[in-house]
Write a protein that holds these residues in place. Structure first.
Motif, PDB file in Angstrom:
ATOM      1  N   ILE A  74       0.854  -1.188   0.000  1.00 18.92           N
ATOM      2  CA  ILE A  74       0.000   0.000   0.000  1.00 18.92           C
ATOM      3  C   ILE A  74       0.893   1.242   0.000  1.00 18.92           C
ATOM      4  O   ILE A  74       1.649   1.462   0.945  1.00 18.92           O
ATOM      5  CB  ILE A  74      -0.861   0.040   1.296  1.00 18.92           C
ATOM      6  N   CYS A  75       0.804   2.043  -1.041  1.00 20.76           N
ATOM      7  CA  CYS A  75       1.588   3.276  -1.082  1.00 20.76           C
ATOM      8  C   CYS A  75       1.125   4.203   0.043  1.00 20.76           C
ATOM      9  O   CYS A  75      -0.077   4.346   0.299  1.00 20.76           O
ATOM     10  CB  CYS A  75       1.405   3.951  -2.439  1.00 20.76           C
ATOM     11  N   ARG A  76       2.089   4.859   0.709  1.00 17.92           N
ATOM     12  CA  ARG A  76       1.744   5.719   1.845  1.00 17.92           C
ATOM     13  C   ARG A  76       1.163   7.064   1.402  1.00 17.92           C
ATOM     14  O   ARG A  76       0.774   7.871   2.228  1.00 17.92           O
ATOM     15  CB  ARG A  76       2.976   5.937   2.733  1.00 17.92           C
ATOM     16  N   HIS A  77       1.070   7.287   0.081  1.00 15.97           N
ATOM     17  CA  HIS A  77       0.449   8.519  -0.385  1.00 15.97           C
ATOM     18  C   HIS A  77      -1.071   8.342  -0.384  1.00 15.97           C
ATOM     19  O   HIS A  77      -1.738   8.741   0.554  1.00 15.97           O
ATOM     20  CB  HIS A  77       0.991   8.900  -1.778  1.00 15.97           C
ATOM     21  N   ARG A  78      -1.621   7.667  -1.409  1.00 10.68           N
ATOM     22  CA  ARG A  78      -3.066   7.442  -1.412  1.00 10.68           C
ATOM     23  C   ARG A  78      -3.424   5.981  -1.589  1.00 10.68           C
ATOM     24  O   ARG A  78      -4.529   5.644  -2.001  1.00 10.68           O
ATOM     25  CB  ARG A  78      -3.737   8.329  -2.447  1.00 10.68           C
ATOM     26  N   GLY A  79      -2.480   5.121  -1.285  1.00 16.59           N
ATOM     27  CA  GLY A  79      -2.836   3.716  -1.114  1.00 16.59           C
ATOM     28  C   GLY A  79      -2.718   2.797  -2.302  1.00 16.59           C
ATOM     29  O   GLY A  79      -2.985   1.603  -2.182  1.00 16.59           O
ATOM     30  N   THR A  80      -2.337   3.297  -3.449  1.00 16.36           N
ATOM     31  CA  THR A  80      -2.232   2.429  -4.629  1.00 16.36           C
ATOM     32  C   THR A  80      -1.280   1.255  -4.344  1.00 16.36           C
ATOM     33  O   THR A  80      -0.287   1.414  -3.635  1.00 16.36           O
ATOM     34  CB  THR A  80      -1.678   3.248  -5.823  1.00 16.36           C
ATOM     35  N   GLN A  81      -1.601   0.084  -4.906  1.00 16.41           N
ATOM     36  CA  GLN A  81      -0.696  -1.065  -4.742  1.00 16.41           C
ATOM     37  C   GLN A  81       0.600  -0.803  -5.495  1.00 16.41           C
ATOM     38  O   GLN A  81       0.594  -0.412  -6.663  1.00 16.41           O
ATOM     39  CB  GLN A  81      -1.350  -2.339  -5.282  1.00 16.41           C
ATOM     40  N   THR A  94       8.629   2.007  -7.184  1.00 20.12           N
ATOM     41  CA  THR A  94       7.990   3.271  -7.534  1.00 20.12           C
ATOM     42  C   THR A  94       6.498   3.061  -7.722  1.00 20.12           C
ATOM     43  O   THR A  94       6.080   2.181  -8.470  1.00 20.12           O
ATOM     44  CB  THR A  94       8.608   3.840  -8.836  1.00 20.12           C
ATOM     45  N   CYS A  95       5.710   3.859  -7.037  1.00 21.08           N
ATOM     46  CA  CYS A  95       4.256   3.741  -7.147  1.00 21.08           C
ATOM     47  C   CYS A  95       3.812   4.221  -8.529  1.00 21.08           C
ATOM     48  O   CYS A  95       4.260   5.269  -9.001  1.00 21.08           O
ATOM     49  CB  CYS A  95       3.589   4.584  -6.056  1.00 21.08           C
ATOM     50  N   PRO A  96       2.936   3.460  -9.203  1.00 17.55           N
ATOM     51  CA  PRO A  96       2.549   3.852 -10.558  1.00 17.55           C
ATOM     52  C   PRO A  96       1.712   5.137 -10.614  1.00 17.55           C
ATOM     53  O   PRO A  96       1.618   5.758 -11.671  1.00 17.55           O
ATOM     54  CB  PRO A  96       1.721   2.644 -11.050  1.00 17.55           C
ATOM     55  N   TYR A  97       1.130   5.559  -9.477  1.00 18.94           N
ATOM     56  CA  TYR A  97       0.173   6.676  -9.536  1.00 18.94           C
ATOM     57  C   TYR A  97       0.879   8.032  -9.602  1.00 18.94           C
ATOM     58  O   TYR A  97       0.723   8.769 -10.581  1.00 18.94           O
ATOM     59  CB  TYR A  97      -0.747   6.602  -8.302  1.00 18.94           C
ATOM     60  N   HIS A  98       1.684   8.361  -8.592  1.00 21.48           N
ATOM     61  CA  HIS A  98       2.363   9.667  -8.611  1.00 21.48           C
ATOM     62  C   HIS A  98       3.879   9.533  -8.422  1.00 21.48           C
ATOM     63  O   HIS A  98       4.548  10.480  -8.044  1.00 21.48           O
ATOM     64  CB  HIS A  98       1.819  10.589  -7.519  1.00 21.48           C
ATOM     65  N   ASP A  99       4.360   8.313  -8.620  1.00 28.02           N
ATOM     66  CA  ASP A  99       5.815   8.070  -8.596  1.00 28.02           C
ATOM     67  C   ASP A  99       6.495   8.277  -7.242  1.00 28.02           C
ATOM     68  O   ASP A  99       7.696   8.552  -7.207  1.00 28.02           O
ATOM     69  CB  ASP A  99       6.537   8.921  -9.662  1.00 28.02           C
ATOM     70  N   TRP A 100       5.786   8.193  -6.148  1.00 26.31           N
ATOM     71  CA  TRP A 100       6.493   8.145  -4.874  1.00 26.31           C
ATOM     72  C   TRP A 100       7.374   6.887  -4.925  1.00 26.31           C
ATOM     73  O   TRP A 100       6.925   5.823  -5.394  1.00 26.31           O
ATOM     74  CB  TRP A 100       5.516   8.055  -3.684  1.00 26.31           C
ATOM     75  N   THR A 101       8.574   7.013  -4.409  1.00 28.69           N
ATOM     76  CA  THR A 101       9.537   5.923  -4.570  1.00 28.69           C
ATOM     77  C   THR A 101      10.129   5.504  -3.226  1.00 28.69           C
ATOM     78  O   THR A 101      10.476   6.350  -2.390  1.00 28.69           O
ATOM     79  CB  THR A 101      10.654   6.359  -5.547  1.00 28.69           C
TER      80      THR A 101
HETATM   81  S1  FES Z   1      -0.790   6.804  -4.507  1.00 29.14           S
HETATM   82 FE1  FES Z   1       1.254   6.224  -4.681  1.00 29.14          FE
HETATM   83  S2  FES Z   1       2.232   8.016  -5.338  1.00 29.14           S
HETATM   84 FE2  FES Z   1       0.219   8.632  -5.089  1.00 29.14          FE
END
Ligand code: FES
Ligand code: FE2
Length: 382
Positions: A74-81, A94-101
């Motif tokens: 779970i990404c710590r930004h908005r939860g995307t896998q 790297t999260c596919p949604y907003h590239d938090w890494t």
């Molecule tokens: S939800 Fe993962 S970067 Fe935004």
């Protein structure tokens, strides 16, 4: 024996309703150790696998320090896998949604447009949430709770009741890796696995190399232990009869077939070692994954020949059982797995009939079934 017939513990709804399914996901599969794979599935730094443990999607990754770590996916930004399936040699995540890494140790290392979009962001507060991972008998397990007790607390008591196989020394036979769905509740599949009563009936033509009357079995905590010896006449000509090179010394031949809670069956026989991993997909649908380890590569070749002539194997490719090409009847398949799937699916079909009513239960041969139901009930009531 009392005059009163032994009866089952769980109601029919336990096998058909979404509500029961949801409670089991929360109270059983989110609170126990879950099988995730074999040690060699994650060989190098950056290799990963994902696994569903009840309500939790978890990934396991090998760090640069060669340690295994498990994180909630779970990404710590908005939860995307973060990870979708197995990965190889990833350097960062790297999260596919907003590239938090994140790095392989779960630390958040970069946030796009950190300045000016996230003033004063303390990245050290947003590392991935850890889960717990451990290895037992070459198998990787995860627990959603990072503070869960050790794997030995969970499996230690059943260990003396398992086969003497040295699992690490056996090698996987990749072509035997299977995954199929069964139209039945996961407990129907488990109950079939631990039902001793059916062995000499449903499988009268397929498992007669074992002496079912001499089977020894019991629950050890929530786990089921089962052992039975080879039949005397089969044992007498073991060299000719055995399907494959033996993996056990001659004085220890037989089959250990435990069912580890919840839903991980092992098949530890004289010639191979396999897993039978049940995942509930819905109230009336389960997936089974099988993986098999054998003695060496020549055993693979031998087994391949056997499988080619297996009617069940043939069906998985052609949709028909071998031999009689027009027959789709699992009861003539000559394969005990096909027989079991047939029995499970036919049983499940009857559960919604208004005329269905569960009958008496065999005192000894179905005792494991009642005990498993009691264990499930205890988990759900806790
Ligand atoms: S939800 Fe993962 S970067 Fe935004
Ligand atoms: Fe069976």
């Amino acid at each position: 024996m009392s005059n009163k017939a032994m009866m089952h513990v769980l109601p029919v709804e336990a096998y058909t309703s979404q509500e029961w399914f949801d409670r089991e996901q929360l109270k059983i599969f989110s609170r126990t150790w879950r099988f995730a794979g074999f040690r060699e599935d994650i060989a190098d730094p950056g290799d990963s696998i994902t696994v569903q443990a009840g309500l939790n999607n978890i990934f396991i990754i090998k760090g640069r320090d060669h340690r295994l770590r498990a994180f909630h996916n779970i990404c710590r930004h908005r939860g995307t896998q973060l990870l979708r399936a197995a990965g190889k040699a990833q350097k960062v995540l790297t999260c596919p949604y907003h590239d938090w890494t994140y790095d392989l140790e779960g630390k958040l290392i970069s946030v796009p447009d950190e300045d000016p979009e996230f003033p004063n962001l303390d990245k050290s507060c947003y590392g991935l949430k850890p889960a717990k991972v451990d290895i037992w008998r070459s198998m990787i397990f995860v627990h959603p709770d990072p503070d869960a007790g050790s794997i030995m607390e969970w499996f230690g008591d059943i260990e003396p009741f398992l086969g003497p196989h040295n699992v690490d020394e056996l090698i996987e036979y990749p072509e035997a890796r299977g995954s199929y769905e069964i139209n039945a509740n996961w407990k129907v599949v488990v109950e079939n696995y631990i039902d001793v009563y059916h062995l000499s009936h449903l499988h009268s033509g397929t498992l007669n190399m074992y002496d079912h009357a001499k089977a020894e079995y019991q629950f050890v905590g929530p786990h089921f232990a089962f052992w039975e010896p080879l039949a005397a006449d089969y044992l007498e000509n073991i060299e000719r009869n055995a399907a494959m090179p033996l993996v056990l010394p001659k004085d220890k031949l037989g089959a250990w077939v435990p069912m580890l809670f919840p839903g991980l069956g092992l098949g530890e026989s004289e010639s191979d070692w396999s897993i039978f991993h049940i995942t509930p997909l819905g109230p009336e649908l389960s997936r089974v994954e099988t993986r098999t380890r054998v003695k060496d590569t020549s055993a693979w070749e031998f087994q391949k020949q056997q499988w080619r002539s297996s009617r069940f194997f043939e069906k998985s490719i052609t949709g028909k059982y071998a031999g009689d090409k027009n027959s789709d009847d699992p009861m003539t398949s000559g394969d005990f797995t096909a027989e079991d799937i047939y029995a499970c699916e036919q049983q499940q079909k009857s559960l919604r009939s208004p005329y269905f009513e569960v009958g008496p239960s065999a005192e000894a041969g179905e005792k494991p079934v009642r005990e498993h139901q009691q264990i499930v009930k205890t988990y759900l009531d806790s």
